[in-house]
Scaffold this motif. Structure first.
Motif, PDB file in Angstrom:
ATOM      1  N   UNK A 138      20.863  -2.100  12.927  1.00  0.00           N
ATOM      2  CA  UNK A 138      21.663  -1.541  11.834  1.00  0.00           C
ATOM      3  C   UNK A 138      20.913  -0.400  11.146  1.00  0.00           C
ATOM      4  N   UNK A 139      19.649  -0.631  10.787  1.00  0.00           N
ATOM      5  CA  UNK A 139      18.863   0.402  10.124  1.00  0.00           C
ATOM      6  C   UNK A 139      18.698   1.613  11.043  1.00  0.00           C
ATOM      7  N   UNK A 140      18.438   1.359  12.322  1.00  0.00           N
ATOM      8  CA  UNK A 140      18.305   2.460  13.278  1.00  0.00           C
ATOM      9  C   UNK A 140      19.575   3.289  13.387  1.00  0.00           C
ATOM     10  N   UNK A 141      20.712   2.627  13.344  1.00  0.00           N
ATOM     11  CA  UNK A 141      21.995   3.334  13.411  1.00  0.00           C
ATOM     12  C   UNK A 141      22.174   4.246  12.190  1.00  0.00           C
ATOM     13  N   UNK A 142      21.819   3.748  11.010  1.00  0.00           N
ATOM     14  CA  UNK A 142      21.932   4.568   9.810  1.00  0.00           C
ATOM     15  C   UNK A 142      20.945   5.729   9.816  1.00  0.00           C
ATOM     16  N   UNK A 143      19.777   5.504  10.389  1.00  0.00           N
ATOM     17  CA  UNK A 143      18.789   6.604  10.484  1.00  0.00           C
ATOM     18  C   UNK A 143      19.276   7.682  11.430  1.00  0.00           C
TER      19      UNK A 143
ATOM     20  N   UNK B 243       0.819  -1.209   0.000  1.00  0.00           N
ATOM     21  CA  UNK B 243       0.000   0.000   0.000  1.00  0.00           C
ATOM     22  C   UNK B 243       0.857   1.264   0.000  1.00  0.00           C
ATOM     23  N   UNK B 244       2.046   1.188   0.619  1.00  0.00           N
ATOM     24  CA  UNK B 244       2.952   2.331   0.661  1.00  0.00           C
ATOM     25  C   UNK B 244       3.792   2.449  -0.606  1.00  0.00           C
ATOM     26  N   UNK B 245       3.724   1.451  -1.470  1.00  0.00           N
ATOM     27  CA  UNK B 245       4.433   1.499  -2.740  1.00  0.00           C
ATOM     28  C   UNK B 245       5.810   0.867  -2.738  1.00  0.00           C
ATOM     29  N   UNK B 246       6.113   0.036  -1.739  1.00  0.00           N
ATOM     30  CA  UNK B 246       7.418  -0.610  -1.671  1.00  0.00           C
ATOM     31  C   UNK B 246       7.557  -1.662  -2.767  1.00  0.00           C
ATOM     32  N   UNK B 247       8.737  -1.680  -3.375  1.00  0.00           N
ATOM     33  CA  UNK B 247       9.041  -2.726  -4.339  1.00  0.00           C
ATOM     34  C   UNK B 247       9.411  -3.989  -3.589  1.00  0.00           C
TER      35      UNK B 247
ATOM     36  N   UNK C 123      18.152  -1.464   0.329  1.00  0.00           N
ATOM     37  CA  UNK C 123      19.589  -1.419   0.094  1.00  0.00           C
ATOM     38  C   UNK C 123      20.305  -1.811   1.390  1.00  0.00           C
ATOM     39  N   UNK C 124      21.624  -1.675   1.420  1.00  0.00           N
ATOM     40  CA  UNK C 124      22.376  -2.113   2.606  1.00  0.00           C
ATOM     41  C   UNK C 124      22.079  -1.280   3.846  1.00  0.00           C
ATOM     42  N   UNK C 125      21.406  -0.131   3.677  1.00  0.00           N
ATOM     43  CA  UNK C 125      21.040   0.717   4.806  1.00  0.00           C
ATOM     44  C   UNK C 125      19.589   0.517   5.245  1.00  0.00           C
ATOM     45  N   UNK C 126      18.876  -0.375   4.567  1.00  0.00           N
ATOM     46  CA  UNK C 126      17.482  -0.635   4.900  1.00  0.00           C
ATOM     47  C   UNK C 126      16.509   0.293   4.204  1.00  0.00           C
ATOM     48  N   UNK C 127      16.991   1.133   3.282  1.00  0.00           N
ATOM     49  CA  UNK C 127      16.117   2.060   2.568  1.00  0.00           C
ATOM     50  C   UNK C 127      15.316   1.314   1.508  1.00  0.00           C
ATOM     51  N   UNK C 128      14.035   1.635   1.432  1.00  0.00           N
ATOM     52  CA  UNK C 128      13.186   1.096   0.369  1.00  0.00           C
ATOM     53  C   UNK C 128      13.215   2.071  -0.799  1.00  0.00           C
ATOM     54  N   UNK C 129      12.462   1.783  -1.840  1.00  0.00           N
ATOM     55  CA  UNK C 129      12.358   2.697  -2.970  1.00  0.00           C
ATOM     56  C   UNK C 129      11.499   3.915  -2.646  1.00  0.00           C
ATOM     57  N   UNK C 130      10.788   3.901  -1.515  1.00  0.00           N
ATOM     58  CA  UNK C 130       9.942   5.021  -1.105  1.00  0.00           C
ATOM     59  C   UNK C 130      10.791   5.956  -0.245  1.00  0.00           C
ATOM     60  N   UNK C 131      10.987   7.206  -0.663  1.00  0.00           N
ATOM     61  CA  UNK C 131      11.815   8.137   0.110  1.00  0.00           C
ATOM     62  C   UNK C 131      11.363   8.244   1.571  1.00  0.00           C
ATOM     63  N   UNK C 132      12.326   8.094   2.484  1.00  0.00           N
ATOM     64  CA  UNK C 132      12.050   8.210   3.912  1.00  0.00           C
ATOM     65  C   UNK C 132      11.488   6.953   4.551  1.00  0.00           C
ATOM     66  N   UNK C 133      11.324   5.876   3.794  1.00  0.00           N
ATOM     67  CA  UNK C 133      10.758   4.642   4.326  1.00  0.00           C
ATOM     68  C   UNK C 133      11.821   3.552   4.369  1.00  0.00           C
ATOM     69  N   UNK C 134      12.019   2.970   5.538  1.00  0.00           N
ATOM     70  CA  UNK C 134      13.020   1.938   5.764  1.00  0.00           C
ATOM     71  C   UNK C 134      12.328   0.651   6.207  1.00  0.00           C
ATOM     72  N   UNK C 135      12.994  -0.469   5.988  1.00  0.00           N
ATOM     73  CA  UNK C 135      12.457  -1.759   6.411  1.00  0.00           C
ATOM     74  C   UNK C 135      13.587  -2.584   7.009  1.00  0.00           C
ATOM     75  N   UNK C 136      13.250  -3.400   7.994  1.00  0.00           N
ATOM     76  CA  UNK C 136      14.234  -4.254   8.643  1.00  0.00           C
ATOM     77  C   UNK C 136      13.545  -5.520   9.127  1.00  0.00           C
TER      78      UNK C 136
END
Length: 82
Positions: free
Chosen positions: A76-81, A30-34, A44-57
């Motif tokens: 890991x994702x929290x550290x990068x954020x 629904x959020x448009x994640x690939x 990606x290696x930082x947990x970023x999705x294709x949706x700007x500002x949206x991360x997944x872990x």
């Protein structure tokens, strides 16, 4: 015993399956994640999705299913954020 779709019963000593990975809810879609070929959220290696500002872990973006791995991924994702 293994019950086949046609109703036949087959005796087996062992059975190996590859379970299907599925989201527990449709929020990522629904959020448009690939998603990738394994139906996991593509990150990606930082947990970023294709949706700007949206991360997944964790389980939604990794093939390995274990609490310890999900915690490590989230850390890991929290550290990068941060």
């Amino acid at each position: 015993h293994l019950l086949l779709a046609d109703g036949a019963i087959q005796a087996v000593d062992a059975l190996f399956i590859r379970p299907t990975v599925a989201y527990r809810n449709p929020l990522a879609d629904q959020l448009g994640c690939e998603s990738n070929d394994m139906k996991l959220i593509q990150v990606n290696e930082f947990g970023q999705t294709n949706v700007p500002g949206l991360y997944a872990a964790g389980d939604n973006s990794m093939l390995l299913r274990a609490v310890s791995i999900a915690v490590a991924s989230g850390t890991k994702v929290g550290a990068f954020l941060n």
